[in-house]
Design a protein around this motif. Structure first.
Motif, PDB file in Angstrom:
ATOM      1  N   SER A 202       0.666  -1.141  -0.079  1.00 14.03           N
ATOM      2  CA  SER A 202      -0.047   0.049  -0.216  1.00 14.03           C
ATOM      3  C   SER A 202       0.885   1.353  -0.135  1.00 14.03           C
ATOM      4  CB  SER A 202      -0.951  -0.071   1.352  1.00 14.03           C
ATOM      5  OG  SER A 202       0.049   0.009   2.377  1.00 14.03           O
ATOM      6  N   ARG A 203       2.079   1.316   0.177  1.00 16.50           N
ATOM      7  CA  ARG A 203       3.026   2.375   0.184  1.00 16.50           C
ATOM      8  C   ARG A 203       2.603   3.270   1.039  1.00 16.50           C
ATOM      9  NH1 ARG A 203       6.244   2.631  -4.589  1.00 16.50           N
ATOM     10  NH2 ARG A 203       5.901   0.708  -5.984  1.00 16.50           N
ATOM     11  N   SER A 204       2.559   2.829   2.451  1.00 16.66           N
ATOM     12  CA  SER A 204       1.913   3.533   3.508  1.00 16.66           C
ATOM     13  C   SER A 204       2.661   3.380   4.724  1.00 16.66           C
ATOM     14  CB  SER A 204       0.650   3.749   3.455  1.00 16.66           C
ATOM     15  OG  SER A 204      -0.015   2.384   4.006  1.00 16.66           O
ATOM     16  N   ILE A 205       2.721   4.134   5.765  1.00 14.52           N
ATOM     17  CA  ILE A 205       3.354   3.970   7.125  1.00 14.52           C
ATOM     18  C   ILE A 205       2.054   3.550   7.962  1.00 14.52           C
ATOM     19  CG2 ILE A 205       4.017   4.871   9.083  1.00 14.52           C
ATOM     20  CD1 ILE A 205       6.229   4.478   7.020  1.00 14.52           C
ATOM     21  N   GLN A 206       2.156   2.217   8.912  1.00 16.29           N
ATOM     22  CA  GLN A 206       1.056   2.120   9.615  1.00 16.29           C
ATOM     23  C   GLN A 206       1.659   1.811  11.105  1.00 16.29           C
ATOM     24  OE1 GLN A 206      -0.376  -1.712   8.060  1.00 16.29           O
ATOM     25  NE2 GLN A 206      -1.335  -0.847   6.248  1.00 16.29           N
ATOM     26  N   ASP A 207       0.955   2.030  12.057  1.00 13.80           N
ATOM     27  CA  ASP A 207       1.042   1.637  13.412  1.00 13.80           C
ATOM     28  C   ASP A 207       2.384   2.612  13.923  1.00 13.80           C
ATOM     29  OD1 ASP A 207      -0.699  -0.525  13.459  1.00 13.80           O
ATOM     30  OD2 ASP A 207       0.831  -1.985  12.975  1.00 13.80           O
TER      31      ASP A 207
END
Length: 211
Positions: A202-207
């Protein structure tokens, strides 16, 4: 005999008046000097008391260490793969917030923010010196360019992490600065330590979590 009956002239009446005026003047000067002495003593005592209160207050009221954290992180220009060797490259556009809960300003020096993967530095960004007002929060935008190195490619589980589609990273920064409380300088070091998971698909930062 005639000399014994000679009349002695009386002293002029105004001589007593002049003595009374001189006495009154002396009394006035003495009273004024006494009042000036009292005013000086009271002023000095007030200065000493105020200085003591300020010193005690400065000792008892300890300045708080400002809190630094990543407010948001966006992933740009991401590339990764396992051929010929495991690697990843990206750019992180982040916002750093410095929250000062003190009633005086916090001034900090130049520093840098480091991105780490498994304890190894993979990217850095400069944080310029600045100040945060009393009870204020300052936000700064930084750009971190991350490049995996040859030694990092040999890190354990890098290939499996890429295959799983999730990279666990950390961001660290140390802001050295000071606060001034009634002219007394108190050094404070604000530390930022944030953990985050990069979702490759998803090319995103999580947590994103900061302590």
């Amino acid at each position: 005999m005639s000399d014994g009956n000679q009349i002695v002239p009386l002293a002029p009446a105004n001589s007593y008046q002049r003595s009374d005026e001189e006495y009154a003047t002396i009394q006035h000067k003495a009273l004024r000097q006494k009042r000036s002495g009292k005013c000086f003593f009271y002023s000095l005592a007030l200065i000493v008391i105020l200085s003591a209160i300020i010193l005690v207050f400065a000792i008892i009221v300890k300045p708080r260490t400002p809190r630094v954290k990543l407010s948001s992180v966006a992933v740009e220009h991401l590339s990764y793969g396992n051929n010929p060797i495991p690697s990843f490259n990206m750019t992180l556009a982040a916002e750093v917030s410095v929250k000062n809960s003190n009633f005086v300003r916090f001034k900090f020096e130049n520093t840098s923010s480091s991105a780490l993967y498994k304890g190894m530095v993979v990217g850095e960004a400069k944080l310029r010196s600045g100040r945060v007002g009393a009870r204020k929060t300052r936000r700064m935008n930084i750009v971190v360019k991350i490049r995996s190195s040859g030694s990092l490619s040999e890190a354990k589980n890098l290939s499996s992490d890429i295959n799983s589609g999730m990279l666990k990273m950390n961001n660290y920064a140390k802001l050295k600065g000071d606060v001034r409380l009634f002219g007394i300088v108190k050094n404070r070091t604000a530390v930022m330590s944030c953990g985050m998971n990069l979702n490759l698909s998803s090319r995103s930062i999580q947590d994103l979590e900061c302590s």
